[in-house]
Write a protein that holds these residues in place. Structure first.
Motif, short mmCIF file in Angstrom:
data_model
loop_
_atom_site.label_atom_id
_atom_site.label_comp_id
_atom_site.label_asym_id
_atom_site.label_seq_id
_atom_site.Cartn_x
_atom_site.Cartn_y
_atom_site.Cartn_z
N GLN A 270 0.92 -0.95 -0.20
CA GLN A 270 -0.18 0.17 -0.10
C GLN A 270 0.58 0.90 0.30
O GLN A 270 0.99 2.25 -0.66
CB GLN A 270 -0.41 -0.06 1.69
N ARG A 271 1.97 1.19 0.81
CA ARG A 271 2.61 2.84 0.76
C ARG A 271 3.39 2.63 -0.36
O ARG A 271 3.58 3.64 -0.53
CB ARG A 271 4.06 2.00 2.35
N GLY A 272 3.79 1.55 -0.70
CA GLY A 272 4.81 1.98 -2.17
C GLY A 272 4.24 1.92 -2.90
O GLY A 272 4.46 2.54 -4.14
N TRP A 273 2.94 1.87 -3.32
CA TRP A 273 1.54 1.84 -4.62
C TRP A 273 0.97 3.37 -4.27
O TRP A 273 2.21 4.26 -5.55
CB TRP A 273 0.90 1.29 -4.77
N GLN A 274 1.27 3.67 -3.37
CA GLN A 274 0.95 5.71 -2.95
C GLN A 274 1.71 6.47 -3.18
O GLN A 274 1.79 7.78 -3.77
CB GLN A 274 -0.10 5.84 -1.27
N SER A 275 3.40 5.86 -2.90
CA SER A 275 4.00 6.59 -2.51
C SER A 275 4.70 6.80 -4.38
O SER A 275 6.72 7.47 -5.27
CB SER A 275 5.93 7.10 -1.79
N GLY A 276 4.63 5.85 -5.20
CA GLY A 276 4.94 5.64 -7.04
C GLY A 276 6.13 4.70 -6.67
O GLY A 276 7.14 4.22 -8.26
N LEU A 278 7.26 2.05 -6.08
CA LEU A 278 6.68 0.72 -6.22
C LEU A 278 5.82 -0.13 -7.21
O LEU A 278 4.61 0.47 -8.31
CB LEU A 278 5.26 -0.37 -5.23
N ASP A 279 6.80 -0.54 -8.68
CA ASP A 279 6.39 -0.77 -9.87
C ASP A 279 5.43 -2.61 -9.89
O ASP A 279 5.74 -2.95 -9.09
CB ASP A 279 7.45 -1.53 -10.88
N THR A 280 4.36 -2.69 -10.85
CA THR A 280 3.76 -3.79 -10.99
C THR A 280 4.46 -5.46 -10.71
O THR A 280 3.61 -5.43 -10.20
CB THR A 280 3.23 -3.55 -12.58
N GLN A 281 6.12 -5.71 -10.89
CA GLN A 281 6.39 -5.86 -11.11
C GLN A 281 6.56 -6.89 -9.26
O GLN A 281 6.40 -8.04 -8.81
CB GLN A 281 7.65 -6.97 -11.57
N ARG A 282 6.82 -5.69 -8.87
CA ARG A 282 7.36 -5.92 -7.27
C ARG A 282 5.82 -6.30 -6.24
O ARG A 282 6.19 -7.29 -5.36
CB ARG A 282 8.08 -4.68 -6.62
N LEU A 283 4.76 -5.07 -7.08
CA LEU A 283 3.54 -5.80 -6.37
C LEU A 283 3.08 -6.87 -6.50
O LEU A 283 2.32 -7.63 -5.62
CB LEU A 283 2.36 -4.01 -7.41
N GLY A 284 3.28 -7.73 -7.74
CA GLY A 284 2.85 -9.02 -7.90
C GLY A 284 3.42 -9.54 -7.15
O GLY A 284 2.66 -10.45 -6.28
N VAL A 285 4.78 -9.81 -6.98
CA VAL A 285 5.44 -10.50 -5.60
C VAL A 285 4.22 -10.44 -4.19
O VAL A 285 4.40 -10.87 -3.46
CB VAL A 285 6.86 -9.85 -5.07
N PHE A 286 4.10 -8.74 -3.92
CA PHE A 286 3.58 -8.97 -2.55
C PHE A 286 2.05 -9.63 -2.74
O PHE A 286 1.88 -10.28 -1.81
CB PHE A 286 3.65 -7.42 -2.31
N LEU A 287 1.33 -9.51 -3.59
CA LEU A 287 0.45 -9.90 -3.18
C LEU A 287 0.08 -11.19 -4.00
O LEU A 287 -0.07 -12.26 -3.25
CB LEU A 287 -0.02 -9.67 -5.05
N ASP A 288 1.84 -12.27 -4.24
CA ASP A 288 2.11 -13.96 -4.32
C ASP A 288 1.90 -13.53 -2.72
O ASP A 288 1.19 -15.05 -2.09
CB ASP A 288 2.97 -13.95 -5.02
N LYS A 289 2.55 -13.50 -2.31
CA LYS A 289 2.86 -13.69 -0.57
C LYS A 289 1.50 -13.64 -0.11
O LYS A 289 1.03 -14.91 1.13
CB LYS A 289 3.69 -12.55 -0.39
N ILE A 290 0.57 -12.51 -0.47
CA ILE A 290 -0.34 -12.16 0.40
C ILE A 290 -1.16 -13.64 0.54
O ILE A 290 -2.05 -14.28 0.77
CB ILE A 290 -0.98 -10.87 0.06
N VAL A 291 -1.53 -13.87 -1.31
CA VAL A 291 -1.90 -14.74 -1.44
C VAL A 291 -1.78 -16.41 -0.73
O VAL A 291 -3.05 -17.03 -0.06
CB VAL A 291 -1.93 -15.35 -3.20
N HIS A 292 -0.23 -16.26 -0.91
CA HIS A 292 0.37 -17.89 0.04
C HIS A 292 -0.50 -18.05 1.80
O HIS A 292 -0.96 -18.65 1.64
CB HIS A 292 1.64 -17.80 -0.71
N ASN A 293 -0.02 -16.76 1.79
CA ASN A 293 -1.02 -16.47 2.76
C ASN A 293 -2.05 -17.09 3.83
O ASN A 293 -2.52 -17.14 4.78
CB ASN A 293 0.26 -15.23 4.48
N THR A 294 -2.80 -16.60 2.76
CA THR A 294 -4.44 -16.33 3.24
C THR A 294 -4.50 -17.67 3.15
O THR A 294 -5.27 -18.19 3.79
CB THR A 294 -4.85 -15.07 2.18
N GLN A 295 -3.78 -18.76 1.90
CA GLN A 295 -4.04 -19.44 2.00
C GLN A 295 -3.53 -21.10 3.03
O GLN A 295 -4.51 -21.91 3.20
CB GLN A 295 -3.10 -20.32 0.71
N ARG A 296 -2.86 -20.27 4.06
CA ARG A 296 -1.72 -21.35 4.71
C ARG A 296 -2.62 -21.68 6.09
O ARG A 296 -3.92 -22.32 6.65
CB ARG A 296 -1.18 -20.81 5.06
#
Ligand code: ADP
Length: 470
Positions: A270-276, A278-296
């Protein structure tokens, strides 16, 4: 009184006694036992005795019929005693028969006293017949069998007939033998004819009563078993609910880590996205981690929900060996990747138990998973499986060459939430133990005979199913 030709009457009795036990034996084909064999065999011997008695007129002085008669009465006595669960010892029976023969032959050959020989024969047989009547009476009482009372009644009548012969022999002018030809002989003949018919019809009735009672008993046992299985499922469910409090504590603890990870990743993104920044690739990595932890997190909740949910207990014949083979197929790849060798018995007898195949697989899978975990750092990596029958039990033993369990921790293994693993929940063995107990068995873990450090043995024992109907 009655006017019939005595030797012919005894020949007919003999024939009846040859036919009726044979018919009884055929009718009771499904319920043949030593008792039935003794009753029918005794009947056949009475048949032979009857024919020999009928022929005594033609073959005077042949005492063979007396031998058959006494042996027959002893056989029938033993048959009823077996029914009552009070069999006489064979030695006692043989001694009694030898004693009878000795006295009989002594009167016959040494004293040459025909009168006392007949009296002795009648007295012994009367005593045995009254005893048989008393045994049948007892069976009637204990088994509430009217047929047994009928047997008792006709046998008492035969006993009375024999007593009459005992007192009248030699006095009615007839020949001095058991049958004679006076009125007492006619009463005896009538009683024996009645006993031949009623004795066998009554015996068949008694056996059928008994088998009907056994069926009712089996149905009642089955109903009781099902009821207790249902109850134990309920108890297990209540137990699980009782541990809900502890469970929620554990849930909080287990969920804390993935939820914190989700929060952290989401905040950074969120912070990275707001400050600009964070590129989409790194955003994807964070989203992957969120998905993975949600699954766990959802897996953890699912695991706990499975444990709490009351399961619909199934119970059917299950081949334990088959369950083991299925589970081994499931873990084979994992084991191979970790250089673990699983040794299954080459020749094994089929071992059948009652249970739910899925629930039993759950136990076995959990045991294998623990063994595989235990072998992670071991030098020697073997899992040896034995599946066997021991008396009335089916036994599945899974031995590994891991470190085993520290002696001071052994008593805690299998209690809810006990785990020595960093990621362990400590519920596997506890759940498995509950399932084993639901099916009347148990699950134990101990160190191998060589002691701590040389491996653990997990043993699952369940009541053996003797006659499976696959
Ligand atoms: P978990 O696997 O989540 O720890 P379990 O109830 O299945 O839960 O096991 C409880 C504990 O029993 C394990 O953490 C381990 O300490 C011990 N244990 C079970 N099986 C073995 C084994 N084969 N060898 C050594 N320890 C074992």
């Amino acid at each position: 009184m009655f006017d019939f030709h005595i030797p012919t009457a005894f020949l007919i009795i003999g024939l009846l006694y040859l036919i009726l036990p044979t018919v009884t034996w055929i009718v009771l084909a499904d319920q043949r036992s030593v008792q039935v064999a003794l009753w029918c065999g005794g009947g056949l011997m009475i048949g032979i005795a009857g024919i020999l008695t009928g022929m005594t007129v033609k073959l005077p002085g042949v005492p063979l019929s007396a031998y058959f008669l006494i042996a027959a009465n002893f056989a029938r006595m033993q048959s009823l005693r077996l029914d009552l669960g009070l069999p006489s010892r064979t030695r006692t029976l043989v001694t009694a028969i030898i004693l009878f023969f000795s006295c009989f032959e002594f009167l016959h050959l040494v004293l040459l006293d025909a009168l006392w020989r007949v009296r002795f024969n009648a007295a012994v047989n009367a005593a045995l017949i009254f005893y048989l009547a008393a045994l049948a009476q007892r069976i009637g009482k204990t088994e509430q069998s009217r047929s047994a009372y009928w047997i008792s009644g006709v046998y008492s009548f035969v006993g009375i007939g024999l007593l009459l012969r005992l007192v009248t022999v030699g006095q009615d002018g007839g020949p001095i033998n058991l049958i004679g030809d006076g009125w007492s002989t006619q009463v005896l003949a009538l009683a024996v004819v009645l006993s031949s018919v009623m004795g066998h019809v009554g015996y068949v009735g008694m056996a059928l009563d008994r088998s009907r009672r056994r069926e009712i008993q089996a149905a009642a046992d089955q109903a009781r078993k099902e009821e207790s299985l249902r109850l134990s499922a309920q108890i297990a469910h209540l137990d699980r609910q009782r541990s809900l409090g502890q469970m929620s504590a554990s849930l909080g603890h287990e969920l804390k880590q993935p939820l914190t990870a989700i929060l952290t990743n989401a905040q950074v993104a969120q912070r990275g996205w707001q400050s600009g920044a964070l590129d989409t690739q790194r955003l994807g990595v964070f989203l992957d981690k969120i998905v993975h932890n949600t699954q766990r997190a959802s897996q953890i909740i699912e695991r706990i929900r499975d444990y709490i949910r009351p399961s619909q207990e199934r119970s059917e014949p299950v081949m334990l060996n088959h369950v083991v083979h299925e589970v081994v197929a499931l873990v084979a790849d994992d084991a191979l990747g970790k250089q673990i060798h699983i040794e299954l018995p080459a020749m094994e007898p089929p071992v059948w138990v009652m249970g739910d195949p899925i629930a039993l697989s759950q136990i076995v899978l959990n045991v294998f998973r623990n063994a595989i975990d235990a072998l992670a750092d071991a030098q020697k990596r073997d899992i040896v499986v034995e599946c066997d029958k021991e008396k009335t039990w089916a036994t599945l033993r899974i031995r590994d060459s891991g470190p085993g369990v520290a002696d001071n921790l052994l008593s805690q293994v299998g209690t809810p939430f006990f785990s020595t693993k960093t990621t362990g929940m400590g519920m596997g063995l506890s759940i498995s133990r509950t399932i084993a107990e639901q099916y009347g068995g148990k699950l134990t873990l101990r160190n191998t005979a060589a002691g701590q450090g040389s491996g653990a043995v997990v043993e699952l024992t369940l009541p053996l199913l003797l006659a499976p109907t696959p």
